[in-house]
Motif scaffolding. Structure first.
Motif, short mmCIF file in Angstrom:
data_model
loop_
_atom_site.label_atom_id
_atom_site.label_comp_id
_atom_site.label_asym_id
_atom_site.label_seq_id
_atom_site.Cartn_x
_atom_site.Cartn_y
_atom_site.Cartn_z
N GLY A 1 127.89 3.70 32.10
CA GLY A 1 127.14 4.93 31.94
C GLY A 1 125.82 5.02 32.66
N GLN A 2 124.90 5.76 32.04
CA GLN A 2 123.60 6.03 32.64
C GLN A 2 122.81 4.76 32.89
OE1 GLN A 2 122.62 8.71 33.90
NE2 GLN A 2 120.38 8.75 33.97
N GLY A 3 122.90 3.80 31.98
CA GLY A 3 122.17 2.54 32.16
C GLY A 3 122.58 1.83 33.42
N LEU A 4 123.89 1.79 33.68
CA LEU A 4 124.38 1.14 34.90
C LEU A 4 123.94 1.92 36.13
CD1 LEU A 4 126.04 -0.86 36.51
CD2 LEU A 4 128.11 0.42 35.89
N ARG A 5 124.05 3.25 36.09
CA ARG A 5 123.66 4.05 37.26
C ARG A 5 122.18 3.86 37.59
NH1 ARG A 5 127.34 7.59 34.74
NH2 ARG A 5 125.68 8.71 33.64
N LEU A 6 121.33 3.82 36.57
CA LEU A 6 119.91 3.61 36.80
C LEU A 6 119.63 2.23 37.38
CD1 LEU A 6 118.40 5.27 33.59
CD2 LEU A 6 118.28 6.14 35.94
N ARG A 7 120.34 1.23 36.87
CA ARG A 7 120.15 -0.13 37.38
C ARG A 7 120.59 -0.24 38.84
NH1 ARG A 7 117.03 -4.56 37.47
NH2 ARG A 7 118.23 -6.48 37.74
N ILE A 8 121.70 0.40 39.17
CA ILE A 8 122.17 0.40 40.56
C ILE A 8 121.13 1.06 41.46
CG2 ILE A 8 123.87 1.41 42.13
CD1 ILE A 8 125.97 0.91 39.95
N GLU B 1 130.11 1.86 45.07
CA GLU B 1 131.35 1.50 44.39
C GLU B 1 131.42 0.00 44.13
OE1 GLU B 1 134.25 5.09 46.07
OE2 GLU B 1 134.05 3.20 47.18
N ASN B 2 130.98 -0.81 45.08
CA ASN B 2 130.94 -2.26 44.87
C ASN B 2 130.05 -2.60 43.69
OD1 ASN B 2 132.20 -4.41 46.89
ND2 ASN B 2 131.81 -2.54 48.07
N LEU B 3 128.89 -1.96 43.61
CA LEU B 3 127.96 -2.26 42.53
C LEU B 3 128.47 -1.74 41.18
CD1 LEU B 3 124.57 -1.55 44.36
CD2 LEU B 3 125.69 -3.75 43.98
N LEU B 4 129.13 -0.60 41.19
CA LEU B 4 129.73 -0.08 39.95
C LEU B 4 130.75 -1.06 39.38
CD1 LEU B 4 130.24 3.72 40.69
CD2 LEU B 4 128.95 2.77 38.77
N HIS B 5 131.63 -1.57 40.24
CA HIS B 5 132.65 -2.51 39.78
C HIS B 5 132.02 -3.80 39.27
CE1 HIS B 5 136.18 -0.19 40.72
NE2 HIS B 5 135.81 -0.03 41.98
N GLN B 6 130.97 -4.27 39.94
CA GLN B 6 130.27 -5.47 39.47
C GLN B 6 129.67 -5.24 38.09
OE1 GLN B 6 130.24 -8.40 40.68
NE2 GLN B 6 128.47 -9.48 39.84
N GLY B 7 129.06 -4.08 37.89
CA GLY B 7 128.48 -3.77 36.59
C GLY B 7 129.53 -3.74 35.49
N HIS B 8 130.70 -3.18 35.78
CA HIS B 8 131.77 -3.11 34.79
C HIS B 8 132.23 -4.50 34.36
CE1 HIS B 8 132.89 1.17 36.38
NE2 HIS B 8 131.83 1.17 35.59
N LEU B 9 132.20 -5.47 35.30
CA LEU B 9 132.60 -6.84 34.96
C LEU B 9 131.68 -7.44 33.90
CD1 LEU B 9 133.47 -8.31 38.48
CD2 LEU B 9 135.08 -7.73 36.66
#
Length: 226
Positions: free
Chosen positions: A108-115, A95-103
């Motif tokens: 989507g899928q690109g963010l999930r793969l990067r995480i 969840e911390n990494l998801l919020h950082q990505g959104h900033l």
């Protein structure tokens, strides 16, 4: 192009001068350490290069972008790991990494793969669903690094990154930083007051009372200072 160019940088807090006429350059894909005692000016310089505030005098550029005029573009080029924790301890690692990505506009899928990629590289995949407040200091530092690298920055800036880490966690941290430099060409600028961390860098700048009192490779500084 230089990764960082600082020229005649001065910063004052009221009448107190925290930095005085500081100049240096950082080459791309090198580890550059700002070394010095507490109160030497390292954190003030870190804050300026992180675009947290502007210097009183002088100029600073990151990949040719001026910090005064191009701060929003600079922020896209840099990843930052603060000395003080920046994680939300009530959220999970993912969840911390998801919020950082959104900033940074990642979705989507690109963010999930990067995480997933960052958690795998930092060996925290098995802690993805763990609440951050249950993690050790070393594991939290790995999550901080994953946050800082999530958006593929060209320059990673770290303020006293090994504070509070045991020797094993410090070793792992520096192995990761050296791998980032060699495998991805990421430029790393870190502040530290630990001599052995300066010794693992390509270039060291020594600050004391806001002044540059030494600069060079670890070997050249050893030959000068002993």
């Amino acid at each position: 192009m230089k990764a960082v160019e600082v020229e005649n940088l001065t910063h004052c807090y009221g009448e107190r001068k925290a930095l005085s006429d500081v100049s240096f350059q950082v080459e791309e894909a090198e580890i550059f350490s700002l070394l010095g005692p507490n109160g030497g000016g390292k954190t003030t310089l870190f804050r300026i290069l992180s675009t947290l505030f502007l210097p009183t005098e002088g100029t600073a550029k990151i990949f040719g972008l001026d910090l005064r005029n191009d701060s929003s573009q600079v922020r896209q080029q840099i990843g930052i790991v603060f000395q003080n924790p920046s994680l939300d301890i009530k959220l999970t690692v993912r969840e911390n990494l998801l919020h950082q990505g959104h900033l940074y506009g990642l979705r989507g899928q690109g963010l999930r793969l990067r995480i997933d990629e960052m958690m795998d590289r930092l060996k925290i995949t098995d802690r993805a669903s763990s609440i951050v407040e249950t993690l050790s200091g070393g594991l939290r530092r790995r999550v901080e690094l994953a946050k800082g690298m999530l958006h593929h920055p060209r320059l990673l800036i770290l303020d006293e990154p090994s504070v509070g880490l045991d020797p094993g966690a410090r070793h792992d941290l520096w192995q990761y930083l050296e791998g980032l430099k060699s495998s991805e060409g990421v430029t790393i600028l870190t502040t530290t007051h630990l001599i052995d961390e300066g010794d693992r860098s390509d270039h060291v700048l020594i600050l004391n009372q806001g002044l540059v009192v030494g600069s060079g490779t670890p070997q050249s500084l050893k030959e000068q200072i002993g």
